[in-house]
Structure formats: structure tokens, C-alpha cells
Scaffold this active site. Structure first.
Site, PDB file in Angstrom:
ATOM      1  N   ASP A  65      10.406   7.004  -7.016  1.00 48.12           N
ATOM      2  CA  ASP A  65       9.617   5.520  -6.373  1.00 48.12           C
ATOM      3  C   ASP A  65       9.260   6.437  -5.055  1.00 48.12           C
ATOM      4  O   ASP A  65      10.219   6.768  -4.421  1.00 48.12           O
ATOM      5  CB  ASP A  65      10.922   4.732  -5.962  1.00 48.12           C
ATOM      6  N   ASN A  92      -1.552   8.107  -4.766  1.00 50.53           N
ATOM      7  CA  ASN A  92      -2.124   7.282  -5.430  1.00 50.53           C
ATOM      8  C   ASN A  92      -1.201   5.898  -5.488  1.00 50.53           C
ATOM      9  O   ASN A  92      -1.857   4.878  -5.621  1.00 50.53           O
ATOM     10  CB  ASN A  92      -2.621   7.691  -6.723  1.00 50.53           C
ATOM     11  N   TYR A 165      -1.527  -6.469   1.234  1.00 46.09           N
ATOM     12  CA  TYR A 165      -2.279  -5.351   0.854  1.00 46.09           C
ATOM     13  C   TYR A 165      -3.307  -4.864   1.696  1.00 46.09           C
ATOM     14  O   TYR A 165      -3.458  -3.446   1.996  1.00 46.09           O
ATOM     15  CB  TYR A 165      -3.057  -5.608  -0.458  1.00 46.09           C
ATOM     16  N   LYS A 169      -3.650  -1.005   3.476  1.00 49.33           N
ATOM     17  CA  LYS A 169      -4.999  -0.160   3.173  1.00 49.33           C
ATOM     18  C   LYS A 169      -5.607   0.139   4.538  1.00 49.33           C
ATOM     19  O   LYS A 169      -5.914   1.656   4.936  1.00 49.33           O
ATOM     20  CB  LYS A 169      -5.837  -0.806   2.399  1.00 49.33           C
TER      21      LYS A 169
HETATM   22  C1  BGC Z   1      -7.649  -4.139  -5.674  1.00 53.12           C
HETATM   23  C2  BGC Z   1      -8.330  -4.937  -6.804  1.00 53.12           C
HETATM   24  C3  BGC Z   1      -9.624  -5.330  -6.426  1.00 53.12           C
HETATM   25  C4  BGC Z   1     -10.413  -4.448  -5.854  1.00 53.12           C
HETATM   26  C5  BGC Z   1     -11.571  -5.270  -5.178  1.00 53.12           C
HETATM   27  C6  BGC Z   1      -8.561  -3.108  -5.035  1.00 53.12           C
HETATM   28  O1  BGC Z   1      -7.844  -2.478  -4.099  1.00 53.12           O
HETATM   29  O2  BGC Z   1      -6.431  -3.460  -5.943  1.00 53.12           O
HETATM   30  O3  BGC Z   1      -7.363  -5.849  -7.488  1.00 53.12           O
HETATM   31  O4  BGC Z   1     -10.117  -5.742  -7.392  1.00 53.12           O
HETATM   32  O5  BGC Z   1      -9.821  -3.879  -4.591  1.00 53.12           O
HETATM   33  O6  BGC Z   1     -11.487  -6.118  -4.553  1.00 53.12           O
END
Ligand code: BGC
Length: 267
Positions: A65, A92, A165, A169
Site C-alpha cells: 500500500d 501511479n 482529488y 493532484k
Molecule cells: C479522473 C477521472 C476523470 C478525468 C477527467 C481523472 O484524473 O481520475 O475520473 O474522468 O480525470 O476529468
């Protein structure tokens, strides 16, 4: 052929499925030994290993993990035990735990930050240590080591309903650039890849749904949803000596998603 990866060892985190699996296979196809890391999908990892063996490259699947420091130490020590060297890390592994902000729990926030950002930190720490000790091996690659941080278009595109998320990122982008600046003099190249909408398990609910798919396509000027291989080929190039002068850059692999497609008409 400068983009052959023969004689190199690559570790790809989260490579039992999706983009990671495609990357692991592509690197194997180009001659690298590949460690296929997985958290829970042992079957998926075995399948990827089988494909890489068919390309004639050496490979093994290792559980771990990325958000767990002990797991990661074990993962890298096993890699060295098996292959003796490490040349490429593809950071990744990533997850989504989506929720509108007012409903998002601390647990959902922390889980995504732990895997998507802290996981990259833990793995890069191990890899940089190894690369510094190894130094450049001229007959293998011009760099002492290469790290690819898998990001997303959401390192720059804000994403309502996904603040955990997008924050992770965005963090990956500055983590990648700051680390690239810090270790470039050691001849370590750190770069990022920012995929757009790539059809994998992570977004299956969207691309499988007729309406969701249409909405997704509206966001992609190039008019198609990406696949893992689109990203894998970009990674393979980025870690090859053909990309030797590329340091601290994010390569967007997104069919133009970051081009503000809403502005095609009007604005
Ligand atoms: C996400 C996806 C999404 C894409 C574009 C990615 O980083 O994991 O769920 O479809 O971005 O929005």
C-alpha cells in the site's frame, strides 16, 4: 535505439489495472524489468505479469500500500533483492473518493491525500535514495534515475465534488516540480504526466453511462476518450533517453481537455 529500456528496472505503483497496468506492460514491451505493484488486486497483477513475460522481459508482482511507509520500504528492498538496481519509478497509484464538499468526510479527504500525494512522497524518497547511491551507469541511461509522477488534468482544472482529488493532484504538481529542482543535479529526472479522461475503473460509472459519456466527450476537443496505452506510450518516452533534457515538466495527455473547450464558441 535511444528509447529502448533494455537493462533497466522499473517499478510501477498501482499497476494491477487501468493506466498503471498499461504503463507496466509498455515498459516491459520496451525491454525493462518491471515490478508490478498492487494493493489488493493480486489477480490483476498476475495478468499484467503474464503479459510482460510474453514480451520476454523479467517481472514480478509485489503487494504494498503506497500510503504505508513499512510496505513501501519492503517493496523497494524486494525490488533491489530481485533485480539489483532500480532505474525508473512510476508513481501511479491513485484513488477517488468523491462527494459534494458538505458531505465529504475527513476520512474521505485523508484517504485520497494519503494515497495520491503521500504515496508519491514515500515512493520517491526510496527511489531518490537508490538513484543517488547508484549514480549514472553510462551503458544503461544518461540519467541516474527517472521518476514519473502520475497527475491529472485536475492538477490545473478545479473539480467540484472532488476537492480531495483535485487538491491532491494540485499537490502532485508542486511536489513533482520542487523535487525535480532539488535532485536534477544528481542526474535524476522527475516529471509528471497529466492524463485527461481515460477509460478505466476509476471513472467507469461515467463512461459506461450514455449521458455521462456524452458529457465527458463534450469536454474533449479531440473527440475521443483516452485509453491506458495513450498514457503508457507517453510515459515510456518520458523515461527514455530521448527525453533526457526534460526535467520538471508536466506532459498533458488529454485530447485537449485543458484547452477550455467551452470557449470553442463564444467567450
Ligand atoms: C479522473 C477521472 C476523470 C478525468 C477527467 C481523472 O484524473 O481520475 O475520473 O474522468 O480525470 O476529468
Amino acid at each position: 535505439m535511444t528509447n529502448s529500456l533494455h537493462g533497466q528496472t522499473a517499478l510501477v505503483t498501482g499497476s494491477s489495472s487501468g493506466i498503471g497496468a498499461a504503463v507496466a506492460q509498455e515498459l516491459g514491451k520496451r525491454g525493462a524489468n518491471v515490478v508490478v505493484n498492487y494493493r489488493s488486486d493480486e489477480d490483476g497483477a498476475r495478468k499484467v505479469v503474464g503479459k510482460i513475460l510474453n514480451y520476454g522481459s523479467d517481472t514480478l508482482a509485489l503487494q504494498g500500500d503506497v500510503s504505508n511507509a513499512d510496505d513501501i520500504q519492503f517493496l523497494f528492498s524486494q525490488t533491489l533483492k530481485e533485480f539489483g538496481k532500480l532505474d525508473i519509478l512510476v508513481n501511479n497509484a491513485g484513488i477517488q473518493k468523491d462527494a459534494p464538499f458538505r458531505q465529504m468526510s475527513l476520512k474521505e479527504w485523508e484517504a485520497v491525500l494519503a494515497v495520491n500525494l503521500t504515496g508519491q512522497f514515500l515512493c520517491a524518497k526510496q527511489a531518490v535514495e537508490i538513484f543517488c547511491k547508484q549514480g549514472v551507469r553510462e551503458n544503461v541511461s544518461k540519467a541516474a534515475g527517472k521518476i514519473v509522477c502520475m497527475s491529472s488534468v485536475h492538477e490545473v482544472i478545479p473539480w467540484a465534488g472532488h476537492v480531495n482529488y483535485a487538491a491532491a493532484k494540485g499537490g502532485v504538481q508542486m511536489f513533482m516540480k520542487s523535487l525535480a529542482q532539488e535532485v536534477a543535479h544528481e542526474k535524476i529526472r522527475v516529471n509528471g504526466i497529466a492524463p485527461g479522461a481515460v477509460a478505466t475503473e476509476i471513472n467507469r460509472d461515467v463512461w459506461e453511462d450514455k449521458d455521462g459519456r456524452k458529457k465527458m466527450l463534450d469536454l474533449i476537443p479531440y473527440g475521443r476518450i483516452g485509453d491506458g496505452e495513450d498514457v503508457a506510450r507517453a510515459v515510456a518516452w518520458l523515461v527514455s533517453d530521448d527525453a533526457d533534457y526534460i526535467v520538471g515538466t508536466t506532459l498533458f495527455v488529454d485530447g485537449g481537455m485543458t484547452l477550455y473547450p467551452g470557449f470553442r464558441e463564444g467567450g
